[in-house]
Design a protein around this motif. Sequence first.
Motif, PDB file in Angstrom:
ATOM      1  N   HIS A 288       0.602  -0.977   0.071  1.00 43.53           N
ATOM      2  CA  HIS A 288       0.208   0.130  -0.039  1.00 43.53           C
ATOM      3  C   HIS A 288       1.102   1.486   0.270  1.00 43.53           C
ATOM      4  CE1 HIS A 288      -2.752  -2.777   1.550  1.00 43.53           C
ATOM      5  NE2 HIS A 288      -3.752  -2.917   1.047  1.00 43.53           N
ATOM      6  N   ASP A 289       1.817   1.504   0.718  1.00 42.18           N
ATOM      7  CA  ASP A 289       2.674   2.182   0.650  1.00 42.18           C
ATOM      8  C   ASP A 289       3.786   2.339  -0.798  1.00 42.18           C
ATOM      9  OD1 ASP A 289       1.990   2.891   3.249  1.00 42.18           O
ATOM     10  OD2 ASP A 289       4.172   2.271   4.578  1.00 42.18           O
ATOM     11  N   ALA A 290       4.132   1.215  -0.790  1.00 47.29           N
ATOM     12  CA  ALA A 290       5.210   2.147  -2.410  1.00 47.29           C
ATOM     13  C   ALA A 290       3.802   2.652  -3.591  1.00 47.29           C
ATOM     14  CB  ALA A 290       5.050   0.620  -3.093  1.00 47.29           C
ATOM     15  N   ALA A 291       2.347   1.901  -3.597  1.00 45.52           N
ATOM     16  CA  ALA A 291       0.642   2.265  -4.227  1.00 45.52           C
ATOM     17  C   ALA A 291       0.861   4.232  -4.365  1.00 45.52           C
ATOM     18  CB  ALA A 291      -0.350   1.978  -4.405  1.00 45.52           C
ATOM     19  N   CYS A 292       1.536   4.306  -2.855  1.00 46.81           N
ATOM     20  CA  CYS A 292       0.733   5.583  -2.149  1.00 46.81           C
ATOM     21  C   CYS A 292       2.243   6.598  -2.767  1.00 46.81           C
ATOM     22  CB  CYS A 292       0.987   5.879  -0.696  1.00 46.81           C
ATOM     23  SG  CYS A 292      -0.895   5.467  -0.200  1.00 46.81           S
ATOM     24  N   ARG A 293       2.973   6.109  -3.074  1.00 49.90           N
ATOM     25  CA  ARG A 293       4.126   7.067  -2.860  1.00 49.90           C
ATOM     26  C   ARG A 293       4.508   7.083  -4.474  1.00 49.90           C
ATOM     27  NH1 ARG A 293       6.707   4.023   0.269  1.00 49.90           N
ATOM     28  NH2 ARG A 293       7.804   2.299  -1.180  1.00 49.90           N
ATOM     29  N   LEU A 294       3.446   5.805  -5.521  1.00 51.15           N
ATOM     30  CA  LEU A 294       3.515   6.257  -6.906  1.00 51.15           C
ATOM     31  C   LEU A 294       2.784   7.311  -7.270  1.00 51.15           C
ATOM     32  CD1 LEU A 294       3.908   3.583  -9.584  1.00 51.15           C
ATOM     33  CD2 LEU A 294       1.652   4.481  -9.707  1.00 51.15           C
ATOM     34  N   LEU A 295       1.411   7.075  -6.950  1.00 54.23           N
ATOM     35  CA  LEU A 295       0.599   8.210  -6.810  1.00 54.23           C
ATOM     36  C   LEU A 295       1.419   9.992  -6.881  1.00 54.23           C
ATOM     37  CD1 LEU A 295      -2.846   6.881  -5.699  1.00 54.23           C
ATOM     38  CD2 LEU A 295      -1.816   7.116  -7.769  1.00 54.23           C
ATOM     39  N   GLU A 296       1.507  10.507  -5.417  1.00 56.21           N
ATOM     40  CA  GLU A 296       2.556  11.219  -5.342  1.00 56.21           C
ATOM     41  C   GLU A 296       3.616  11.577  -6.321  1.00 56.21           C
ATOM     42  OE1 GLU A 296       3.286  11.903  -0.707  1.00 56.21           O
ATOM     43  OE2 GLU A 296       2.410   9.863  -0.699  1.00 56.21           O
ATOM     44  N   TYR A 297       4.062  10.324  -6.489  1.00 53.05           N
ATOM     45  CA  TYR A 297       4.919  10.679  -7.748  1.00 53.05           C
ATOM     46  C   TYR A 297       4.499  10.954  -9.366  1.00 53.05           C
ATOM     47  CZ  TYR A 297       9.231   8.739 -10.649  1.00 53.05           C
ATOM     48  OH  TYR A 297      10.848   8.881 -11.282  1.00 53.05           O
ATOM     49  N   CYS A 298       3.775  10.396  -9.806  1.00 50.43           N
ATOM     50  CA  CYS A 298       3.458   9.919 -11.205  1.00 50.43           C
ATOM     51  C   CYS A 298       2.906  11.120 -11.972  1.00 50.43           C
ATOM     52  CB  CYS A 298       2.516   8.986 -11.345  1.00 50.43           C
ATOM     53  SG  CYS A 298       0.620   9.323 -11.107  1.00 50.43           S
ATOM     54  N   LYS A 299       2.314  11.745 -12.980  1.00 52.82           N
ATOM     55  CA  LYS A 299       1.840  12.478 -13.626  1.00 52.82           C
ATOM     56  C   LYS A 299       1.775  13.139 -14.187  1.00 52.82           C
ATOM     57  CE  LYS A 299       6.046  15.273 -11.532  1.00 52.82           C
ATOM     58  NZ  LYS A 299       5.544  15.463 -10.373  1.00 52.82           N
ATOM     59  N   ALA A 300       0.549  11.781 -14.284  1.00 56.98           N
ATOM     60  CA  ALA A 300      -1.240  11.384 -14.849  1.00 56.98           C
ATOM     61  C   ALA A 300      -1.740  13.372 -14.565  1.00 56.98           C
ATOM     62  CB  ALA A 300      -1.685  10.206 -14.545  1.00 56.98           C
ATOM     63  N   GLU A 301      -2.388  13.056 -15.870  1.00 55.90           N
ATOM     64  CA  GLU A 301      -3.319  14.370 -15.672  1.00 55.90           C
ATOM     65  C   GLU A 301      -4.428  14.313 -15.383  1.00 55.90           C
ATOM     66  OE1 GLU A 301      -2.355  17.398 -16.744  1.00 55.90           O
ATOM     67  OE2 GLU A 301       0.289  16.737 -17.167  1.00 55.90           O
ATOM     68  N   GLU A 302      -4.977  13.174 -15.211  1.00 51.29           N
ATOM     69  CA  GLU A 302      -5.826  12.682 -14.226  1.00 51.29           C
ATOM     70  C   GLU A 302      -6.334  12.661 -13.772  1.00 51.29           C
ATOM     71  OE1 GLU A 302      -5.608  10.911 -18.632  1.00 51.29           O
ATOM     72  OE2 GLU A 302      -4.225  11.027 -17.086  1.00 51.29           O
ATOM     73  N   LYS A 303      -6.588  14.122 -12.662  1.00 44.02           N
ATOM     74  CA  LYS A 303      -6.483  13.821 -11.340  1.00 44.02           C
ATOM     75  C   LYS A 303      -7.514  13.178 -10.345  1.00 44.02           C
ATOM     76  CE  LYS A 303      -2.635  16.064 -11.303  1.00 44.02           C
ATOM     77  NZ  LYS A 303      -1.168  15.771 -10.683  1.00 44.02           N
ATOM     78  N   GLU A 304      -8.509  13.200 -10.666  1.00 42.40           N
ATOM     79  CA  GLU A 304      -9.405  13.054 -10.388  1.00 42.40           C
ATOM     80  C   GLU A 304      -9.997  11.445 -10.415  1.00 42.40           C
ATOM     81  OE1 GLU A 304     -13.691  14.223 -11.305  1.00 42.40           O
ATOM     82  OE2 GLU A 304     -13.110  16.440 -11.490  1.00 42.40           O
ATOM     83  N   GLU A 305      -9.442  11.084 -11.470  1.00 46.62           N
ATOM     84  CA  GLU A 305      -8.612   9.520 -10.906  1.00 46.62           C
ATOM     85  C   GLU A 305      -7.919   8.952 -10.207  1.00 46.62           C
ATOM     86  OE1 GLU A 305      -8.508   5.542 -14.135  1.00 46.62           O
ATOM     87  OE2 GLU A 305      -9.392   8.005 -15.139  1.00 46.62           O
ATOM     88  N   LEU A 306      -6.960   9.949 -10.084  1.00 51.02           N
ATOM     89  CA  LEU A 306      -5.563   9.841  -9.703  1.00 51.02           C
ATOM     90  C   LEU A 306      -6.148  10.036  -7.952  1.00 51.02           C
ATOM     91  CD1 LEU A 306      -2.348  11.420 -11.043  1.00 51.02           C
ATOM     92  CD2 LEU A 306      -2.875   9.082 -11.070  1.00 51.02           C
ATOM     93  N   VAL A 307      -7.046  11.086  -7.415  1.00 54.27           N
ATOM     94  CA  VAL A 307      -7.203  10.695  -6.154  1.00 54.27           C
ATOM     95  C   VAL A 307      -8.485   9.852  -6.137  1.00 54.27           C
ATOM     96  CG1 VAL A 307      -9.385  12.229  -4.764  1.00 54.27           C
ATOM     97  CG2 VAL A 307      -6.985  13.710  -5.773  1.00 54.27           C
ATOM     98  N   GLN A 308      -9.250   9.217  -6.599  1.00 50.55           N
ATOM     99  CA  GLN A 308     -10.060   7.977  -6.608  1.00 50.55           C
ATOM    100  C   GLN A 308      -9.562   6.872  -6.319  1.00 50.55           C
ATOM    101  OE1 GLN A 308     -13.522   8.802  -6.382  1.00 50.55           O
ATOM    102  NE2 GLN A 308     -13.539   5.897  -4.873  1.00 50.55           N
ATOM    103  N   LEU A 309      -7.948   6.516  -6.847  1.00 49.09           N
ATOM    104  CA  LEU A 309      -7.238   5.888  -6.897  1.00 49.09           C
ATOM    105  C   LEU A 309      -6.703   5.563  -5.136  1.00 49.09           C
ATOM    106  CD1 LEU A 309      -5.198   5.210 -10.511  1.00 49.09           C
ATOM    107  CD2 LEU A 309      -7.038   3.696  -8.754  1.00 49.09           C
ATOM    108  N   TRP A 310      -6.520   6.673  -4.872  1.00 49.28           N
ATOM    109  CA  TRP A 310      -5.848   7.717  -3.415  1.00 49.28           C
ATOM    110  C   TRP A 310      -6.755   6.947  -2.429  1.00 49.28           C
ATOM    111  CZ3 TRP A 310      -1.479   9.165  -1.389  1.00 49.28           C
ATOM    112  CH2 TRP A 310      -1.300   9.279   0.177  1.00 49.28           C
ATOM    113  N   HIS A 311      -7.919   6.676  -2.747  1.00 44.33           N
ATOM    114  CA  HIS A 311      -8.992   6.465  -1.579  1.00 44.33           C
ATOM    115  C   HIS A 311      -9.748   5.163  -1.682  1.00 44.33           C
ATOM    116  CE1 HIS A 311      -9.888  10.487  -0.714  1.00 44.33           C
ATOM    117  NE2 HIS A 311     -10.531  10.732  -2.072  1.00 44.33           N
ATOM    118  N   GLU A 312      -9.358   4.115  -2.512  1.00 49.72           N
ATOM    119  CA  GLU A 312      -9.220   3.050  -3.229  1.00 49.72           C
ATOM    120  C   GLU A 312      -7.923   2.081  -2.850  1.00 49.72           C
ATOM    121  OE1 GLU A 312     -11.388   0.901  -4.479  1.00 49.72           O
ATOM    122  OE2 GLU A 312     -12.421   2.661  -5.010  1.00 49.72           O
ATOM    123  N   ILE A 313      -6.845   2.353  -2.411  1.00 51.20           N
ATOM    124  CA  ILE A 313      -5.718   2.386  -1.718  1.00 51.20           C
ATOM    125  C   ILE A 313      -6.456   1.810  -0.552  1.00 51.20           C
ATOM    126  CG2 ILE A 313      -3.508   2.595  -1.109  1.00 51.20           C
ATOM    127  CD1 ILE A 313      -2.885   4.160  -3.635  1.00 51.20           C
TER     128      ILE A 313
END
Length: 193
Positions: free
Chosen positions: A75-100
């Motif tokens: 889970h921590d690696a998944a969170c770090r990946l989201l913080e580091y990534c540069k994808a434009e779809e911020k709402e989907e990234l936030v949703q992934l953050w919550h899913e983790i």
Amino acid sequence: MKQFMAMLKKNENEHPPPTKLLNLAGKLCRELQSSPPSLEELVDAVMECKSKRYFLTNIHVVRACVSVHIHKGQHDAACRLLEYCKAEEKEELVQLWHEIHYRRVMEKHQTDVLTPLQKFRCRKRNPPPISLCPEGLKNRNYSEEVRQHLYRFAAEVTANPDKKQREGLARAMNLQPTQVYNWFANYRRRQKS
């Protein structure tokens, strides 16, 4: 998949990698969602390559990497990946953050489902980082002025306004009638307890 691995090896020192390779990674990530072992192999290859940051601009690659990390319990690696990534779809990234974080809570409580309240608490305890919400999370609280107006109305007029009163309050404070209705319902509930 073999074609992708060969292209990845051939272009390992290219910064950025060819667009064709980046697009192929996204396409494969979509296609391999239902095949966890192959998806895991693809994600491992992407995460180990020198130019992984370019791949992490593609939302499909990001989603695949997060799902593999969650599947592995990282889970921590998944969170770090989201913080580091540069994808434009911020709402989907936030949703992934919550899913983790939902998955973390489900594992802790050994359940397959969370109630809406558990999800709400989980989101409150684990807000997404600034990198995912540069403008900050939406504040769902009313201004002090609006709250004071509603409290005064509840104390001086009624805590249970009829439809016409709610509509008048909504117009006066630039709210939706439903918001006024819910505020008073919550107010009465708080008064009872």
